[in-house]
Design a protein around this motif. Structure first.
Motif, PDB file in Angstrom:
ATOM      1  N   ASN A 177      19.574  63.515   6.752  1.00 12.73           N
ATOM      2  CA  ASN A 177      19.122  63.402   8.034  1.00 12.73           C
ATOM      3  C   ASN A 177      20.002  63.005   9.165  1.00 12.73           C
ATOM      4  O   ASN A 177      20.719  61.885   9.113  1.00 12.73           O
ATOM      5  CB  ASN A 177      18.053  62.213   7.967  1.00 12.73           C
ATOM      6  N   TRP A 178      20.593  64.116   9.795  1.00 13.63           N
ATOM      7  CA  TRP A 178      21.848  63.927  10.675  1.00 13.63           C
ATOM      8  C   TRP A 178      21.603  63.009  11.760  1.00 13.63           C
ATOM      9  O   TRP A 178      22.369  62.276  12.196  1.00 13.63           O
ATOM     10  CB  TRP A 178      22.340  65.253  11.213  1.00 13.63           C
ATOM     11  N   GLN A 179      20.103  63.010  12.468  1.00 10.84           N
ATOM     12  CA  GLN A 179      19.984  62.029  13.393  1.00 10.84           C
ATOM     13  C   GLN A 179      19.948  60.412  12.953  1.00 10.84           C
ATOM     14  O   GLN A 179      20.523  59.694  13.721  1.00 10.84           O
ATOM     15  CB  GLN A 179      18.422  62.234  13.966  1.00 10.84           C
ATOM     16  N   LYS A 180      19.423  60.299  11.606  1.00  8.70           N
ATOM     17  CA  LYS A 180      19.864  58.968  11.083  1.00  8.70           C
ATOM     18  C   LYS A 180      21.025  58.590  10.681  1.00  8.70           C
ATOM     19  O   LYS A 180      21.576  57.476  11.081  1.00  8.70           O
ATOM     20  CB  LYS A 180      18.816  58.816   9.717  1.00  8.70           C
ATOM     21  N   PHE A 181      21.897  59.625  10.411  1.00 12.54           N
ATOM     22  CA  PHE A 181      23.260  59.444  10.099  1.00 12.54           C
ATOM     23  C   PHE A 181      23.992  58.969  11.673  1.00 12.54           C
ATOM     24  O   PHE A 181      24.930  57.864  11.380  1.00 12.54           O
ATOM     25  CB  PHE A 181      23.942  60.599   9.759  1.00 12.54           C
ATOM     26  N   ASP A 182      23.783  59.714  12.556  1.00 13.66           N
ATOM     27  CA  ASP A 182      24.433  59.254  13.876  1.00 13.66           C
ATOM     28  C   ASP A 182      24.000  57.794  14.484  1.00 13.66           C
ATOM     29  O   ASP A 182      24.756  57.161  14.871  1.00 13.66           O
ATOM     30  CB  ASP A 182      23.693  60.141  14.938  1.00 13.66           C
ATOM     31  N   LYS A 183      22.743  57.719  13.881  1.00 11.29           N
ATOM     32  CA  LYS A 183      22.473  55.995  14.651  1.00 11.29           C
ATOM     33  C   LYS A 183      23.096  55.291  13.452  1.00 11.29           C
ATOM     34  O   LYS A 183      23.248  54.011  14.158  1.00 11.29           O
ATOM     35  CB  LYS A 183      20.832  56.114  14.379  1.00 11.29           C
ATOM     36  N   ILE A 184      23.165  55.393  12.203  1.00 12.60           N
ATOM     37  CA  ILE A 184      23.726  54.240  11.569  1.00 12.60           C
ATOM     38  C   ILE A 184      24.987  54.243  11.715  1.00 12.60           C
ATOM     39  O   ILE A 184      25.568  53.194  11.598  1.00 12.60           O
ATOM     40  CB  ILE A 184      23.468  54.704   9.763  1.00 12.60           C
ATOM     41  N   ILE A 185      25.809  55.174  11.693  1.00 13.64           N
ATOM     42  CA  ILE A 185      27.116  55.145  11.887  1.00 13.64           C
ATOM     43  C   ILE A 185      27.622  54.478  13.167  1.00 13.64           C
ATOM     44  O   ILE A 185      28.661  53.981  13.253  1.00 13.64           O
ATOM     45  CB  ILE A 185      27.973  56.371  11.644  1.00 13.64           C
ATOM     46  N   SER A 186      26.828  54.842  14.175  1.00 14.37           N
ATOM     47  CA  SER A 186      26.860  54.394  15.861  1.00 14.37           C
ATOM     48  C   SER A 186      26.861  52.773  15.723  1.00 14.37           C
ATOM     49  O   SER A 186      27.564  52.203  16.465  1.00 14.37           O
ATOM     50  CB  SER A 186      26.190  55.077  16.599  1.00 14.37           C
ATOM     51  N   ASN A 187      25.914  52.449  14.933  1.00 16.97           N
ATOM     52  CA  ASN A 187      25.610  50.788  14.853  1.00 16.97           C
ATOM     53  C   ASN A 187      26.640  50.145  14.046  1.00 16.97           C
ATOM     54  O   ASN A 187      26.467  48.844  13.837  1.00 16.97           O
ATOM     55  CB  ASN A 187      24.038  50.598  14.606  1.00 16.97           C
ATOM     56  N   ILE A 212      36.669  55.659   5.859  1.00 15.87           N
ATOM     57  CA  ILE A 212      36.231  56.555   4.933  1.00 15.87           C
ATOM     58  C   ILE A 212      35.058  55.790   4.257  1.00 15.87           C
ATOM     59  O   ILE A 212      33.791  56.449   3.832  1.00 15.87           O
ATOM     60  CB  ILE A 212      37.223  56.870   3.737  1.00 15.87           C
ATOM     61  N   HIS A 213      34.988  54.525   3.961  1.00 17.80           N
ATOM     62  CA  HIS A 213      33.966  53.711   3.384  1.00 17.80           C
ATOM     63  C   HIS A 213      32.724  53.850   4.382  1.00 17.80           C
ATOM     64  O   HIS A 213      31.633  53.885   3.726  1.00 17.80           O
ATOM     65  CB  HIS A 213      34.592  52.299   3.169  1.00 17.80           C
ATOM     66  N   THR A 214      32.959  53.742   5.611  1.00 11.73           N
ATOM     67  CA  THR A 214      32.026  53.680   6.442  1.00 11.73           C
ATOM     68  C   THR A 214      31.177  54.936   6.398  1.00 11.73           C
ATOM     69  O   THR A 214      30.028  55.155   6.551  1.00 11.73           O
ATOM     70  CB  THR A 214      32.326  53.298   7.783  1.00 11.73           C
ATOM     71  N   ILE A 215      31.820  55.939   6.501  1.00 13.37           N
ATOM     72  CA  ILE A 215      31.130  57.302   6.579  1.00 13.37           C
ATOM     73  C   ILE A 215      30.437  57.712   5.214  1.00 13.37           C
ATOM     74  O   ILE A 215      29.316  58.061   5.370  1.00 13.37           O
ATOM     75  CB  ILE A 215      32.489  58.499   6.734  1.00 13.37           C
ATOM     76  N   ASN A 216      31.155  57.350   4.231  1.00 12.18           N
ATOM     77  CA  ASN A 216      30.206  57.592   2.857  1.00 12.18           C
ATOM     78  C   ASN A 216      29.012  56.588   2.792  1.00 12.18           C
ATOM     79  O   ASN A 216      28.199  57.134   2.180  1.00 12.18           O
ATOM     80  CB  ASN A 216      31.460  57.210   1.730  1.00 12.18           C
ATOM     81  N   PHE A 217      29.241  55.531   3.242  1.00 13.86           N
ATOM     82  CA  PHE A 217      28.099  54.694   3.093  1.00 13.86           C
ATOM     83  C   PHE A 217      26.928  55.157   3.996  1.00 13.86           C
ATOM     84  O   PHE A 217      25.794  55.057   3.599  1.00 13.86           O
ATOM     85  CB  PHE A 217      28.397  53.188   3.631  1.00 13.86           C
ATOM     86  N   SER A 218      27.222  55.636   5.269  1.00 13.94           N
ATOM     87  CA  SER A 218      26.514  56.117   6.007  1.00 13.94           C
ATOM     88  C   SER A 218      25.648  57.631   5.548  1.00 13.94           C
ATOM     89  O   SER A 218      24.463  57.659   5.673  1.00 13.94           O
ATOM     90  CB  SER A 218      26.812  56.547   7.376  1.00 13.94           C
ATOM     91  N   ILE A 219      26.257  58.428   4.894  1.00 15.44           N
ATOM     92  CA  ILE A 219      25.690  59.763   4.252  1.00 15.44           C
ATOM     93  C   ILE A 219      24.979  59.312   3.131  1.00 15.44           C
ATOM     94  O   ILE A 219      23.784  60.069   3.035  1.00 15.44           O
ATOM     95  CB  ILE A 219      27.070  60.336   3.693  1.00 15.44           C
ATOM     96  N   GLU A 220      25.169  58.059   2.286  1.00 11.53           N
ATOM     97  CA  GLU A 220      24.558  57.913   1.271  1.00 11.53           C
ATOM     98  C   GLU A 220      23.248  57.265   1.599  1.00 11.53           C
ATOM     99  O   GLU A 220      22.259  57.326   1.235  1.00 11.53           O
ATOM    100  CB  GLU A 220      25.245  56.613   0.266  1.00 11.53           C
ATOM    101  N   SER A 221      23.216  56.558   2.921  1.00 10.67           N
ATOM    102  CA  SER A 221      21.816  55.776   3.457  1.00 10.67           C
ATOM    103  C   SER A 221      21.015  56.837   3.992  1.00 10.67           C
ATOM    104  O   SER A 221      19.666  56.380   4.048  1.00 10.67           O
ATOM    105  CB  SER A 221      22.311  54.849   4.253  1.00 10.67           C
ATOM    106  N   CYS A 222      21.469  57.869   4.445  1.00 12.40           N
ATOM    107  CA  CYS A 222      20.434  58.776   5.076  1.00 12.40           C
ATOM    108  C   CYS A 222      20.307  60.228   4.290  1.00 12.40           C
ATOM    109  O   CYS A 222      19.819  61.073   5.055  1.00 12.40           O
ATOM    110  CB  CYS A 222      21.109  59.136   6.465  1.00 12.40           C
ATOM    111  N   THR A 223      20.784  60.239   3.073  1.00 14.46           N
ATOM    112  CA  THR A 223      20.507  61.409   2.321  1.00 14.46           C
ATOM    113  C   THR A 223      19.268  61.220   1.522  1.00 14.46           C
ATOM    114  O   THR A 223      19.100  60.497   0.817  1.00 14.46           O
ATOM    115  CB  THR A 223      21.776  61.593   1.260  1.00 14.46           C
ATOM    116  N   GLU A 224      18.397  62.395   1.641  1.00 15.79           N
ATOM    117  CA  GLU A 224      17.108  62.117   0.917  1.00 15.79           C
ATOM    118  C   GLU A 224      17.175  63.301  -0.163  1.00 15.79           C
ATOM    119  O   GLU A 224      17.538  64.294  -0.171  1.00 15.79           O
ATOM    120  CB  GLU A 224      15.894  62.812   1.929  1.00 15.79           C
TER     121      GLU A 224
END
Length: 324
Positions: free
Chosen positions: A89-99, A121-133
């Motif tokens: 979910n790229w919208q959720k990804f944008d929101k998580i990583i921006s915050n 790298i840790h921030t990006i990977n954590f955001s990807i895992e959080s918004c992957t369905e």
């Protein structure tokens, strides 16, 4: 074992192969070879298919010395398999990583640069895992494709109307069902067309080592509707000397020469003694923002990720606040 009157070494080899691979012989006692009065034409199947076996018949059609056979199976179907699709979910990804509140520390040396890179790298990977369905389902298809959610909702609506139509037999429900049915069929046709267009676009960047490109070419080759009827328009293949090649052996040799040319390891004959020392000043090793964004435009989204597990598509979807 297959109704043959005598034994020989080749038959023993076949028997060992049947036992090793757990195969079954389906032949009936009727001879398949008239002159030798023996069973030479065998019908084999795997252990998983044997439960669907119905009968084996030797036909009485005299077309050669060997009689044709007919093997039938009942209720033959592929076993359902479990598939898992991952969707970001790229919208959720944008929101998580921006915050994400990651303070930007001043970089004065290469050690600071490595530390900052690890945090990013840790921030990006954590955001990807959080918004992957993850979507898990069971299907009999070999290569199932996910259905877009709007189309899935319309299919479910059509099924509900179909049940109501059978129950109440209302002309209004019949019209509504026909409308939804035509709408769903058009959307499925559009989805297939767009999928085919995307496959053709992938061939624009054809890569001989990419199995996806070869699968697309195979699909095109199997489609009779795409085969040209005018043989004069077929492109002639030529070798490196400009001579036409026609046989399969010549085409295979030309293909091998091309692969050898692509993957040839060119080792320099003379190694330079020039030393390449890393710059001591970190500022002289940095690139400008313009150079970074120009390089970001040129990368291919389909490329595989590196050791950081971040693919190019993720980099292209990063918000400007992270990229800068």
């Amino acid at each position: 074992m297959w109704n043959c009157s005598n034994n020989n070494p080749k038959g023993k080899i076949l028997e060992n192969a049947l036992i090793e691979f757990n195969l079954h012989i389906l032949n009936c006692p009727t001879f398949t070879y008239n002159r030798g009065k023996s069973v030479l034409d065998l019908s084999l199947c795997s252990n998983s298919m044997f439960k669907y076996f119905d009968q084996h018949i030797v036909l009485n059609d005299l077309i050669s010395d060997h009689q044709p056979t007919l093997t039938t199976f009942n209720d033959l179907h592929s076993e359902p398999k479990k598939f898992t699709f991952k969707k970001i979910n790229w919208q959720k990804f944008d929101k998580i990583i921006s915050n994400s509140n990651n303070p930007i520390n001043p970089i004065s040396n290469t050690s600071d640069l490595d530390t900052e890179l690890e945090n990013l790298i840790h921030t990006i990977n954590f955001s990807i895992e959080s918004c992957t369905e993850k979507i898990t389902f069971i299907s009999k298809s070999l290569h199932p494709k996910p259905i877009p959610r709007p189309l899935l909702l319309e299919i479910k609506a059509k099924q509900r109307v179909q049940r109501l139509k059978k129950k109440y037999k209302s002309p209004l429900l019949v019209k509504l069902y026909n409308y939804l049915n035509n709408r769903v069929r058009k959307q499925i046709s559009t989805l297939k067309t767009s999928s085919l267009i995307n496959e053709f676009l992938d061939l624009k960047y054809f890569n001989q080592s990419d199995s996806k490109c070869w699968a697309t070419l195979k699909k095109i080759g199997q489609d009779d509707s795409l085969q040209t009827q005018n043989q004069k328009n077929i492109v002639k293949l030529k070798d490196k000397n400009g001579i036409n090649i026609n046989t399969n052996e010549e085409i295979a040799n030309a293909f091998g020469d091309n692969l050898e040319k692509i993957f040839k390891c060119e080792v320099p004959t003379k190694i330079s003694n020039q030393s390449f020392d890393l710059p001591k000043d970190i500022k002289s090793a940095l690139i400008t923002k313009i150079e970074f964004f120009e390089a970001l435009k040129l990368i291919k989204p389909q490329a595989a990720p590196g050791f950081d597990k971040i693919n190019n598509k993720t980099l292209k979807n990063l918000p400007y606040s992270i990229l800068k």
